[in-house]
Design an enzyme around this catalytic site. Sequence first.
Site, mmCIF file in Angstrom:
data_model
loop_
_atom_site.group_PDB
_atom_site.id
_atom_site.type_symbol
_atom_site.label_atom_id
_atom_site.label_comp_id
_atom_site.label_asym_id
_atom_site.label_seq_id
_atom_site.Cartn_x
_atom_site.Cartn_y
_atom_site.Cartn_z
ATOM 1 C CD1 TRP A 379 4.812 49.540 32.307
ATOM 2 C CD2 TRP A 379 4.210 47.459 31.633
ATOM 3 N NE1 TRP A 379 5.789 49.089 31.910
ATOM 4 C CE2 TRP A 379 5.489 47.753 31.318
ATOM 5 C CE3 TRP A 379 3.702 46.219 31.047
ATOM 6 C CZ2 TRP A 379 6.421 46.959 30.583
ATOM 7 C CZ3 TRP A 379 4.601 45.501 30.377
ATOM 8 C CH2 TRP A 379 5.652 45.698 30.120
ATOM 9 C CG ASP A 380 6.664 50.107 36.353
ATOM 10 O OD1 ASP A 380 6.081 50.787 35.384
ATOM 11 O OD2 ASP A 380 7.976 50.438 36.680
ATOM 12 C CD GLU A 519 9.131 53.025 28.051
ATOM 13 O OE1 GLU A 519 10.290 53.330 28.325
ATOM 14 O OE2 GLU A 519 8.088 53.004 28.302
ATOM 15 C CE LYS A 631 13.820 52.134 28.905
ATOM 16 N NZ LYS A 631 13.265 53.571 28.768
ATOM 17 C CD GLN A 632 10.825 47.639 29.396
ATOM 18 O OE1 GLN A 632 11.495 48.768 29.492
ATOM 19 N NE2 GLN A 632 9.946 47.193 30.518
#
Length: 767
Positions: A379-380, A519, A631-632
């Site tokens: 998806w980046d 994640e 994580k993000q």
Amino acid sequence: MTLTHDEIHHPFLVKSYLSDLQSHVQLSLVSQPFTIPLHRRKMKGILRMSNWHVSETTFNPQQRQFHETVYTIGNGYLGTRGTFEEGYPVAAPLTLVHGLFDAVPIVHTELVNAPNWLHLTILIDGEHFRLDRGELLAYHRELDLATGTLTRMVRWRSPAGHTVELVFERFTSLADIHVLGLTCQFTSVDFSGTVEVRAGLPGHVDNDGRLHWEWRGQGSPDEQSAYLTVETKESQLVLSEACQLSLEGAFEPTYAFQNGSWTPTVVACTRVEPGQSFTAKKIVTLFTSRESEDVQASALDKLAEASAQGYMALRAANDAAWEREWGRCNILIEGDDEADQALRYSLFQLLIAAPRHDDRVSIAAKTLSGLGYHGHVFWDTEIFMLPFFIYTQPELARNMLLYRYHTLPGARRVAAAQGYAGALFAWESADTGDESTPRWVPTSDGDLIRIWCGDIELHIVADVAYAVHHYWQVTGDDDFLRDYGAEIFLETALFWASRVEWNAERALYEIKDVIGPDENHEHVDNNAFTNRMASWNLQEAVNTLSWLRRHYPEKATALEEQLELTEEQLAHWREIIKKIYLPYDPETGLIEQFEGFFDLISVDFAEYEPRKTSMQALLGVAETQAYQVLKQADVLMLLYLLAAEYDLATIKANWDYYTPRTDLTYGSSLGPAIQATLAAQMGELKVAYEHFILAARTDLEDVRGNAWAGIHGASAGGLWQAVIFGFGGVREEEGRLVAHPQLPSGWTRLKFQLQYRGEWYAFDLSA
Ligand code: IFM
């Protein structure tokens, strides 16, 4: 025990090289004592501006791999890491060509390392020039972002005491993607005698020890040229490289062809006296059977054409192509050199990775600059990198969306394999769209670890649909929506409709057992990002079908028949949109990341400072699931993507809650740029800048210690978004683009141009 995929791919993720960073990549040109080849001085206009170079003035073997990533060059067809022409012990040259995949155990398929076109060795009276031998007297390496050329200047004394200067230059032509070139200007300081130059095409290359090639042929059409043809073992893709070597100097050279095993080589010999120079020029061509039926003939024909033009003309065409590219894409930040350079470097890395002539490939998470994630697309691309292309080179964005369209058959297989309808795009996607995420990965102690992202990180489905919508909104490309985008919307909607579960007790639809963008938490129920993006996806499918019925009724009917869509199904979609579980507390304004997140253990990150590794590594991979450690961005990512739906108070409340719980420095590289954008939109400029600069340093300063595995493409794309949508405050208002700039302290000017609905908008913003 469970780990997410990148910890497995990147066992160094928890390790930091920061302590070794004293002599990190220098961002400024230093005066250097070498003679620059004449054609390098001929750059004009924009190309002469400062902050167009990334350079280093010392060679540090400990940072070699990280710098090989930083000095990657490419042309949207292939990328070549910054290894040295003459080689270096254990250094593995790497050239990755888009779409050149071959099967491999565990990770399914990977981009294959092409024969090393850089190869050029030099023998001075029989002594090999190499930086691990003799004495390195001076060194300067410089990547010119304006032209995509990499130059290295070296003064070196051989073990026998001969002093020489070498100036290497290389480029991968943006004007003709099948043409590559390099030169070495050799100057003798005190040596008198014979110099031998060998230019080969070594086919003995591997992917970290994995061998993909079978030899198919090599030879020499004339004494100055050579070619090599190889074929991948499983996918049977053929590749041919051809090269020509010429030496220009005071003495007439002699040439001979050496038919080495897998390494056809042209050997040239000449003489030099102290103070004299000669220049070796190697022109290379490369084709694969993805573009040509007879790759060997194509490579040789192109070599004849390119050699007839000559190196200087090829370079000039490349430079002109780059000048056009930057005319659309460059951004100027005045008052902050680091930001200006780092942003330009990020855009350069995106530009060299973007396929221009091929809509069956897309940009991988690590671009074409390293073996990390094996060339797989995440998806980046759609969420982080694509916006840059949508607003500056929409035709390239279209290509990359077509890649997803072409992978629909694979995505249907992925959905069907899990027992669902429609299309489930692969979390890690390669050539066919079949799932390429490894399921099991061995650790260094021989244990097997299960990777769940390929099974349950489902938000990729809506991410692709979101990018289609974003592209259509900005370009107004109705043909694309009609011919390709609509099918993507409908197929993905079919998937979501079959994946949701009805909870009769709650009278709500749920999506259970997923991984959201964060994640660190696996097998969660009702991840807010996934649920809301799924319902958004369903809504857009409904909207697109009405649009299609209105404007292109025949196409609508054809798609309805092809996908066996019924009115009942559409009614079901509308029900899901109305009744999907979206955890939101109106009193606090907080959105719970997933069911039960608020009950997890809260951690004060300050107690773990100073640290040089991720919170996940410190707490333990399995243990982290019990903590409120992200994580993000996850909820914040949702607020960013669907910004129009949330008011400032909601954004602020969630920012305040989730930001201290997010591992921004050592978590995912996808995090900081998005935080920066949101903070800028909230008017928190100081905080925004802190996040922005962290993202800006991702690769140039190897913040996470894993830049050796390749460029972090998502961070590069996120950086562009932080500047345009964050500090630039660009948004669509009444059918046009408007900027509401809020520049960080020190920025005196922000200048860029964007395309919207076929019109160019030039922005020249001041504080
Ligand atoms: O896609 C990302 C993911 O969001 C976090 N782990 C790394 C992946 C590839 O960059």
